[in-house]
Design a protein around this motif. Structure first.
Motif, PDB file in Angstrom:
ATOM      1  N   THR A  46       0.828  -1.203   0.000  1.00  0.00           N
ATOM      2  CA  THR A  46       0.000   0.000   0.000  1.00  0.00           C
ATOM      3  C   THR A  46       0.865   1.257   0.000  1.00  0.00           C
ATOM      4  O   THR A  46       0.488   2.269  -0.582  1.00  0.00           O
ATOM      5  CB  THR A  46      -0.994   0.016   1.183  1.00  0.00           C
ATOM      6  N   TRP A  47       2.046   1.186   0.635  1.00  0.00           N
ATOM      7  CA  TRP A  47       2.968   2.332   0.624  1.00  0.00           C
ATOM      8  C   TRP A  47       3.453   2.590  -0.806  1.00  0.00           C
ATOM      9  O   TRP A  47       3.413   3.716  -1.291  1.00  0.00           O
ATOM     10  CB  TRP A  47       4.139   2.058   1.550  1.00  0.00           C
ATOM     11  N   ARG A  48       3.914   1.531  -1.474  1.00  0.00           N
ATOM     12  CA  ARG A  48       4.424   1.690  -2.845  1.00  0.00           C
ATOM     13  C   ARG A  48       3.336   2.169  -3.802  1.00  0.00           C
ATOM     14  O   ARG A  48       3.603   2.924  -4.732  1.00  0.00           O
ATOM     15  CB  ARG A  48       5.017   0.374  -3.346  1.00  0.00           C
ATOM     16  N   ALA A  49       2.105   1.727  -3.578  1.00  0.00           N
ATOM     17  CA  ALA A  49       0.995   2.108  -4.459  1.00  0.00           C
ATOM     18  C   ALA A  49       0.438   3.494  -4.132  1.00  0.00           C
ATOM     19  O   ALA A  49      -0.420   3.996  -4.849  1.00  0.00           O
ATOM     20  CB  ALA A  49      -0.121   1.064  -4.368  1.00  0.00           C
ATOM     21  N   GLY A  50       0.907   4.083  -3.044  1.00  0.00           N
ATOM     22  CA  GLY A  50       0.417   5.407  -2.674  1.00  0.00           C
ATOM     23  C   GLY A  50      -0.998   5.397  -2.115  1.00  0.00           C
ATOM     24  O   GLY A  50      -1.680   6.415  -2.128  1.00  0.00           O
ATOM     25  N   GLN A  51      -1.426   4.256  -1.612  1.00  0.00           N
ATOM     26  CA  GLN A  51      -2.773   4.124  -1.047  1.00  0.00           C
ATOM     27  C   GLN A  51      -2.721   4.520   0.429  1.00  0.00           C
ATOM     28  O   GLN A  51      -2.629   3.683   1.323  1.00  0.00           O
ATOM     29  CB  GLN A  51      -3.273   2.688  -1.220  1.00  0.00           C
ATOM     30  N   VAL A  52      -2.779   5.816   0.678  1.00  0.00           N
ATOM     31  CA  VAL A  52      -2.533   6.364   2.002  1.00  0.00           C
ATOM     32  C   VAL A  52      -3.508   5.844   3.048  1.00  0.00           C
ATOM     33  O   VAL A  52      -3.101   5.469   4.149  1.00  0.00           O
ATOM     34  CB  VAL A  52      -2.552   7.907   1.959  1.00  0.00           C
ATOM     35  N   TRP A  55      -2.748   2.168   3.705  1.00  0.00           N
ATOM     36  CA  TRP A  55      -1.465   2.082   4.408  1.00  0.00           C
ATOM     37  C   TRP A  55      -1.630   2.484   5.868  1.00  0.00           C
ATOM     38  O   TRP A  55      -1.138   1.811   6.778  1.00  0.00           O
ATOM     39  CB  TRP A  55      -0.436   2.977   3.716  1.00  0.00           C
TER      40      TRP A  55
END
Length: 83
Positions: A46-52, A55
């Motif tokens: 989730t961090w790499r995908a930018g799913q704040v 995450w």
């Protein structure tokens, strides 16, 4: 001469841990590897995908897991100590 900026000092996100960690690192190594592998993977993905939001929810779950499963928390549950 311009002074070099010092990186912001932060600590491990595990409850009660004061170990310094680099920016971008969530937890110290011992606490990170106490987490179940699926939760570690979810945090990383989730961090790499930018799913704040996802995450953030995963990080909250990690903190709860550690709060409930650290040796002192387990000992408190066994002895009934709630101080």
């Amino acid at each position: 001469m311009v002074a070099a900026r010092k990186p912001a000092q932060r600590t491990c996100d595990a409850p009660g841990c004061t170990v310094p960690v680099r920016r971008g690192i969530l937890m110290c190594r011992p606490h990170w590897f106490q987490l179940p592998q699926p939760l570690r993977q979810a945090i990383s993905q989730t961090w790499r995908a930018g799913q704040v939001r996802a995450w953030s929810a995963n990080c909250l779950e990690a903190r709860r897991f550690l709060a409930e499963n650290t040796p002192s928390a387990v000992a408190d549950r066994i002895t009934g100590d709630r101080s």
